[in-house]
Design an enzyme around this catalytic site. Sequence first.
Site, PDB file in Angstrom:
ATOM      1  N   VAL A 103       0.844  -1.205   0.000  1.00  0.00           N
ATOM      2  CA  VAL A 103       0.000   0.000   0.000  1.00  0.00           C
ATOM      3  C   VAL A 103       0.875   1.249   0.000  1.00  0.00           C
ATOM      4  O   VAL A 103       0.398   2.345   0.259  1.00  0.00           O
ATOM      5  CB  VAL A 103      -0.935  -0.012   1.241  1.00  0.00           C
ATOM      6  CG1 VAL A 103      -1.888  -1.194   1.185  1.00  0.00           C
ATOM      7  CG2 VAL A 103      -0.137  -0.054   2.556  1.00  0.00           C
ATOM      8  N   ASP A 104       2.191   1.065  -0.291  1.00  0.00           N
ATOM      9  CA  ASP A 104       3.157   2.132  -0.027  1.00  0.00           C
ATOM     10  C   ASP A 104       3.581   2.963  -1.233  1.00  0.00           C
ATOM     11  O   ASP A 104       4.427   3.862  -1.088  1.00  0.00           O
ATOM     12  CB  ASP A 104       4.397   1.538   0.656  1.00  0.00           C
ATOM     13  CG  ASP A 104       5.052   0.427  -0.169  1.00  0.00           C
ATOM     14  OD1 ASP A 104       4.883   0.395  -1.398  1.00  0.00           O
ATOM     15  OD2 ASP A 104       5.744  -0.425   0.435  1.00  0.00           O
ATOM     16  N   HIS A 119      -4.554  -4.130  -2.441  1.00  0.00           N
ATOM     17  CA  HIS A 119      -4.936  -3.808  -1.056  1.00  0.00           C
ATOM     18  C   HIS A 119      -5.035  -2.309  -0.797  1.00  0.00           C
ATOM     19  O   HIS A 119      -4.910  -1.870   0.343  1.00  0.00           O
ATOM     20  CB  HIS A 119      -3.943  -4.451  -0.080  1.00  0.00           C
ATOM     21  CG  HIS A 119      -4.022  -5.959  -0.064  1.00  0.00           C
ATOM     22  ND1 HIS A 119      -3.083  -6.761   0.537  1.00  0.00           N
ATOM     23  CD2 HIS A 119      -4.956  -6.801  -0.567  1.00  0.00           C
ATOM     24  CE1 HIS A 119      -3.429  -8.038   0.391  1.00  0.00           C
ATOM     25  NE2 HIS A 119      -4.561  -8.087  -0.285  1.00  0.00           N
ATOM     26  N   CYS A 127     -14.034   7.829   3.443  1.00  0.00           N
ATOM     27  CA  CYS A 127     -15.058   7.881   4.476  1.00  0.00           C
ATOM     28  C   CYS A 127     -15.371   6.444   4.904  1.00  0.00           C
ATOM     29  O   CYS A 127     -15.608   5.573   4.062  1.00  0.00           O
ATOM     30  CB  CYS A 127     -16.305   8.550   3.903  1.00  0.00           C
ATOM     31  SG  CYS A 127     -17.733   8.393   4.996  1.00  0.00           S
ATOM     32  N   CYS A 147     -15.534  12.857   8.379  1.00  0.00           N
ATOM     33  CA  CYS A 147     -15.729  13.057   6.939  1.00  0.00           C
ATOM     34  C   CYS A 147     -16.383  14.423   6.722  1.00  0.00           C
ATOM     35  O   CYS A 147     -17.407  14.714   7.359  1.00  0.00           O
ATOM     36  CB  CYS A 147     -16.613  11.942   6.386  1.00  0.00           C
ATOM     37  SG  CYS A 147     -17.125  12.217   4.679  1.00  0.00           S
TER      38      CYS A 147
HETATM   39  P1  NAD Z   1       4.174 -10.623   4.993  1.00  0.00           P
HETATM   40  O1  NAD Z   1       4.626  -9.593   5.981  1.00  0.00           O
HETATM   41  O2  NAD Z   1       3.206 -11.653   5.408  1.00  0.00           O
HETATM   42  O3  NAD Z   1       5.444 -11.420   4.433  1.00  0.00           O
HETATM   43  C1  NAD Z   1       6.599 -10.797   3.984  1.00  0.00           C
HETATM   44  C2  NAD Z   1       7.447 -11.815   3.234  1.00  0.00           C
HETATM   45  O4  NAD Z   1       8.563 -11.129   2.704  1.00  0.00           O
HETATM   46  C3  NAD Z   1       7.984 -12.950   4.106  1.00  0.00           C
HETATM   47  O5  NAD Z   1       7.735 -14.189   3.457  1.00  0.00           O
HETATM   48  C4  NAD Z   1       9.486 -12.664   4.174  1.00  0.00           C
HETATM   49  O6  NAD Z   1      10.263 -13.847   4.235  1.00  0.00           O
HETATM   50  C5  NAD Z   1       9.699 -11.928   2.879  1.00  0.00           C
HETATM   51  N1  NAD Z   1      10.858 -11.015   2.876  1.00  0.00           N
HETATM   52  C6  NAD Z   1      11.448 -10.381   3.923  1.00  0.00           C
HETATM   53  N2  NAD Z   1      12.474  -9.636   3.490  1.00  0.00           N
HETATM   54  C7  NAD Z   1      12.539  -9.785   2.142  1.00  0.00           C
HETATM   55  C8  NAD Z   1      13.387  -9.278   1.126  1.00  0.00           C
HETATM   56  N3  NAD Z   1      14.403  -8.434   1.403  1.00  0.00           N
HETATM   57  N4  NAD Z   1      13.158  -9.655  -0.160  1.00  0.00           N
HETATM   58  C9  NAD Z   1      12.144 -10.487  -0.466  1.00  0.00           C
HETATM   59  N5  NAD Z   1      11.310 -11.016   0.458  1.00  0.00           N
HETATM   60  C10 NAD Z   1      11.508 -10.669   1.745  1.00  0.00           C
HETATM   61  O7  NAD Z   1       3.671  -9.803   3.762  1.00  0.00           O
HETATM   62  P2  NAD Z   1       2.534 -10.121   2.715  1.00  0.00           P
HETATM   63  O8  NAD Z   1       2.644 -11.518   2.225  1.00  0.00           O
HETATM   64  O9  NAD Z   1       2.624  -9.006   1.737  1.00  0.00           O
HETATM   65  O10 NAD Z   1       1.138 -10.036   3.512  1.00  0.00           O
HETATM   66  C11 NAD Z   1       0.837  -9.135   4.566  1.00  0.00           C
HETATM   67  C12 NAD Z   1      -0.227  -8.069   4.262  1.00  0.00           C
HETATM   68  O11 NAD Z   1       0.162  -6.827   4.856  1.00  0.00           O
HETATM   69  C13 NAD Z   1      -0.355  -7.715   2.828  1.00  0.00           C
HETATM   70  O12 NAD Z   1      -1.645  -7.257   2.602  1.00  0.00           O
HETATM   71  C14 NAD Z   1       0.611  -6.553   2.684  1.00  0.00           C
HETATM   72  O13 NAD Z   1       0.322  -5.720   1.619  1.00  0.00           O
HETATM   73  C15 NAD Z   1       0.397  -5.787   3.926  1.00  0.00           C
HETATM   74  N6  NAD Z   1       1.615  -4.996   4.258  1.00  0.00           N
HETATM   75  C16 NAD Z   1       2.056  -4.052   3.362  1.00  0.00           C
HETATM   76  C17 NAD Z   1       3.205  -3.343   3.610  1.00  0.00           C
HETATM   77  C18 NAD Z   1       3.677  -2.327   2.580  1.00  0.00           C
HETATM   78  O14 NAD Z   1       2.871  -1.747   1.860  1.00  0.00           O
HETATM   79  N7  NAD Z   1       4.991  -2.115   2.482  1.00  0.00           N
HETATM   80  C19 NAD Z   1       3.938  -3.558   4.770  1.00  0.00           C
HETATM   81  C20 NAD Z   1       3.440  -4.515   5.687  1.00  0.00           C
HETATM   82  C21 NAD Z   1       2.290  -5.239   5.407  1.00  0.00           C
END
Ligand code: NAD
Length: 246
Positions: A103-104, A119, A127, A147
Amino acid sequence: MQFDAQLIETLRGARHVAVLTGAGVSAESKIPTFRDAMTGLWARYRPEELATPQAFAANPKLVWDWYQWRRGLVEAAAPNEGQKALARLADLVPRLTLITQNVDSLHQRAGSPEVVELHGNISRTKCAREGRIVASWPDTDQVPPPCPHCGAHLRPDVVWFGESLPPEALRQAADAARRCDVFFSIGTSALVQPAASLIYETMRRGGMTVELNPGETPQSDEVTHSLRGPSGVILPALLHAAWPEA
Ligand code: NAD
């Protein structure tokens, strides 16, 4: 770094590549994944307990403040080498569908031309009652702010656990998984549905599936190729191996 010759050959000849990314692709930009322990003020909460409609209903201020903290992290972050490599990949293959659970906006900031956001996006606000996107609101001491149209709480425009995904984004993602020659699953724990199931559309047709993750996931034994390591290291090396001339 050595890659399987067939992986390189298939990638070079692919007409359509689909890529699904998760929080791991942003880890090297210092944005914590959900499986990382949270730090500081947030250390005693589990993300799965905050990123839900129930948590927001029970304690909207807590959830809003947590998202404000995460927005700060995202704004201070810069795209990493893995995200830049994915942006370059769009120019190297005839068709690329980049699908993200993140979502970043870091893929967009890295230069990826089109991103299917499954996501939502943390920088947008909507809202909580009517779902309409709200770009600005009057200064207020209320947290979350109300809102400006209906007075309900404002909330981030992200998909919380238990909520439905935006239908058009899901349609585009499923369509790409059904049509692509190669499907990459990068930096995702493959636990959050329905994103985690997209790869099976490609597998069912016998397409090539590639996982990239430093750790194991429930899909590691099912994919055609499992690449172990951080995406910021492996992706630039993979592009160089496939397109040394680029
Ligand atoms: P997750 O946190 O469940 O898993 C992260 C995965 O990334 C793990 O399997 C880990 O081993 C792997 N990982 C760690 N470092 C890495 C690297 N340097 N290179 C490649 N892989 C690496 O994340 P998910 O599966 O995306 O699910 C969690 C939910 O939370 C999703 O909806 C996600 O979008 C959201 N979320 C988003 C953000 C963001 O926007 N940056 C951050 C946290 C969570």
